[in-house]
Design a protein around this motif. Sequence first.
Motif, PDB file in Angstrom:
ATOM      1  N   VAL A  73       0.858  -1.191   0.000  1.00  0.00           N
ATOM      2  CA  VAL A  73       0.000   0.000   0.000  1.00  0.00           C
ATOM      3  C   VAL A  73       0.894   1.241   0.000  1.00  0.00           C
ATOM      4  O   VAL A  73       1.731   1.417   0.901  1.00  0.00           O
ATOM      5  N   ILE A  74       0.723   2.087  -1.018  1.00  0.00           N
ATOM      6  CA  ILE A  74       1.566   3.273  -1.173  1.00  0.00           C
ATOM      7  C   ILE A  74       0.679   4.498  -1.338  1.00  0.00           C
ATOM      8  O   ILE A  74      -0.229   4.506  -2.172  1.00  0.00           O
ATOM      9  N   GLN A  75       0.944   5.511  -0.539  1.00  0.00           N
ATOM     10  CA  GLN A  75       0.275   6.786  -0.709  1.00  0.00           C
ATOM     11  C   GLN A  75       1.232   7.774  -1.367  1.00  0.00           C
ATOM     12  O   GLN A  75       2.414   7.863  -0.985  1.00  0.00           O
ATOM     13  N   VAL A  76       0.726   8.502  -2.367  1.00  0.00           N
ATOM     14  CA  VAL A  76       1.533   9.442  -3.137  1.00  0.00           C
ATOM     15  C   VAL A  76       0.860  10.811  -3.081  1.00  0.00           C
ATOM     16  O   VAL A  76      -0.341  10.937  -3.366  1.00  0.00           O
ATOM     17  N   ARG A  77       1.628  11.835  -2.712  1.00  0.00           N
ATOM     18  CA  ARG A  77       1.126  13.216  -2.689  1.00  0.00           C
ATOM     19  C   ARG A  77       1.702  13.950  -3.893  1.00  0.00           C
ATOM     20  O   ARG A  77       2.919  14.055  -4.047  1.00  0.00           O
ATOM     21  N   ASN A  78       0.837  14.432  -4.784  1.00  0.00           N
ATOM     22  CA  ASN A  78       1.290  15.029  -6.039  1.00  0.00           C
ATOM     23  C   ASN A  78       1.606  16.513  -5.879  1.00  0.00           C
ATOM     24  O   ASN A  78       1.566  17.074  -4.771  1.00  0.00           O
ATOM     25  N   GLU A  79       1.920  17.164  -7.018  1.00  0.00           N
ATOM     26  CA  GLU A  79       2.349  18.557  -6.998  1.00  0.00           C
ATOM     27  C   GLU A  79       1.254  19.515  -6.550  1.00  0.00           C
ATOM     28  O   GLU A  79       1.525  20.659  -6.174  1.00  0.00           O
ATOM     29  N   MET A  80      -0.002  19.076  -6.573  1.00  0.00           N
ATOM     30  CA  MET A  80      -1.105  19.920  -6.125  1.00  0.00           C
ATOM     31  C   MET A  80      -1.462  19.662  -4.665  1.00  0.00           C
ATOM     32  O   MET A  80      -2.455  20.197  -4.150  1.00  0.00           O
ATOM     33  N   GLY A  81      -0.687  18.822  -3.994  1.00  0.00           N
ATOM     34  CA  GLY A  81      -0.931  18.527  -2.588  1.00  0.00           C
ATOM     35  C   GLY A  81      -1.979  17.471  -2.348  1.00  0.00           C
ATOM     36  O   GLY A  81      -2.373  17.226  -1.199  1.00  0.00           O
TER      37      GLY A  81
END
Length: 628
Positions: A466-474
């Motif tokens: 399980v991986i959570q990713v926070r993108n450039e827009m938060g």
Amino acid sequence: MSDTLVHNDFEEFEETGPQGQDGPEGRSVPAAPPAAGLVPFMDALRIPPRLRPDKAEALEGVTVDLRATWVRLHSQLPPSRVWAYQGNFPGPTIEVRRKQRLRVAWTNRLSGAYPVTAYEVPIAGPPASNVPGHDEAGAEEVKGVAELPPWSVTHLHGAPTGAANDGWAQNAVSPGDAQLSEYPNDCRATALWYHDHAMHITRWNVFTGLAGMYLIRDEEEEALRLPRDEYEVPLVLMDRNLDKDPDGRLTGRLLHKVQSVGKDAEGRNVTIPFNGPYTLVNGVIWPHFDVEARWYRFRVVNASNARFYRLALIDEETGQQVTGAVKQIGTDGGLLDRPVDLDAPVSIAPSERLDLLIDFSRLRGRTLRLVNTPDGKNPGEADEAGGVPYPQVMQFRVDGEPVRDRFVLPKVLSSFQRITHANAPAHGHRIIALTPPGTVGGNGHPEIWELRQVAEADVTIPGDGVIQVRNEMGETTTYQRISRTFDDAMGISVELDSWEQWSFLNLGGPTHPMHIHLISFQAMSRQAYAAGGFDPAVGGTGKDAPVAYSGELEVLPSERGWKDTIQVPGGQMVNVIGRFTGATGRFMYHCHILEHEDMAMMRPFLVTPGQVLAFDHHRPGDGHHGVA
């Protein structure tokens, strides 16, 4: 055929090999130095023969034999036994025109003992693969390699061709059988290359010598009147190691020696990919090439197992990198729109290609060296600790006489158009994680994880896969692993003729050159991500500690063309886009470090007509729609 295939000098010794230190016809073989060193630039560059089937021959089909032969890699060495296409190391350069359909019978005529000795040694100090011989303490011969059968399948790397002709890794053939492949060649002018792709043993089969170049021509390229014939030269880069006899003399025997860093769950060594001390260009260790004072075109392919090159052209008189004379005009998939000045070292990963022009008229009477320089070092500087004990690649000796050369460097090369996020066609999305070595469940090896988007409430965080990713827009998105090994269920089904963006996220560890079969793609963007949020011991991210975006990175001018292989360093997400067109069926994508490919970093994908895909009832990766 319009060109005759010329075999290596030692072909007559295919079965028994030379006796003692005598070469063919009783010619004396110069003794290797008492130490393991070889003198650079002693031997001339060999140019592989060209195979140019005409239209009738292409339709009828050509036969390319795979067979054992002998070749001298350096004049101070005894002959080395290799496996080679048409008995040439590297194989013949095959040339065809765009849309000239070519049928090839890759015929397995290999025989005799396996020509590679494989050893693993405990990790200690500088990379042991850079040291000739296998006499280190704790060195262990890899069981089973010496008994490997001549089992091979050929992949035309970068070719848009049907799945049945692509060289599926498990469809290798044994001696006496032929792999029948048909190549439509319906793509822009470019330099492809062909190589072995046999399941589990690609790293050793390619190491034997099974590689060659494949050029496609078209009218757009020909209109440029680029240097051709003897002024267009393939440069096939490889690195190799060699075994030694008890007296410390090099035997010429190919040695695949790697360092082990521990044991996996089944008690097998976990090893670092191969990097060897000797750089070969067209099958010659550190050759020289005599050139006229005019423009030349060089078609460069990195055919090494794992070594990355950072190439620079050095003036031997000044010791400085040459400026103003080297231009890049193409990448893996064809011509760029405009020439790129290469006045700084350029990186080329395993399987990447460079299409280069060099204006030697600026350098009359000079001696130049092409070198491999580690990142952050001055060009040509050796770095034993960094795995580059010998920086030399080859030498150019430029004639002092002026030459009338009609070639003029065009300002515009092709109709190439760059795709960005702003102008990209409508497309689906995939995200693929590349895990660091030591991740739980990976047996010590880096892996490819295919992911799908899930609701945070439906999974446990932290949790394996399980991986959570926070993108450039938060915005934070939660993903769950759906596959990690080659034999896991099909995770990616692509609709024929659709565009897709694949995002490769390297969660830490080495740079992976990621290759997708069938298609060419463009790198739309590179982004930095703080991979520290991924915990290898858990196999996922911690709650409220996602893998977070930390900035935009440059897509270098040298990689802004059509590609089929892209470098993905640790802590980066690289976003590529391509159209899955021209063929249907089951293909593969993988890391092109061959040791990684053989140890789990390879996955299948399926291309299917949309009307058929509508009836697919099992889509682990959510089918064509991918994950946003």
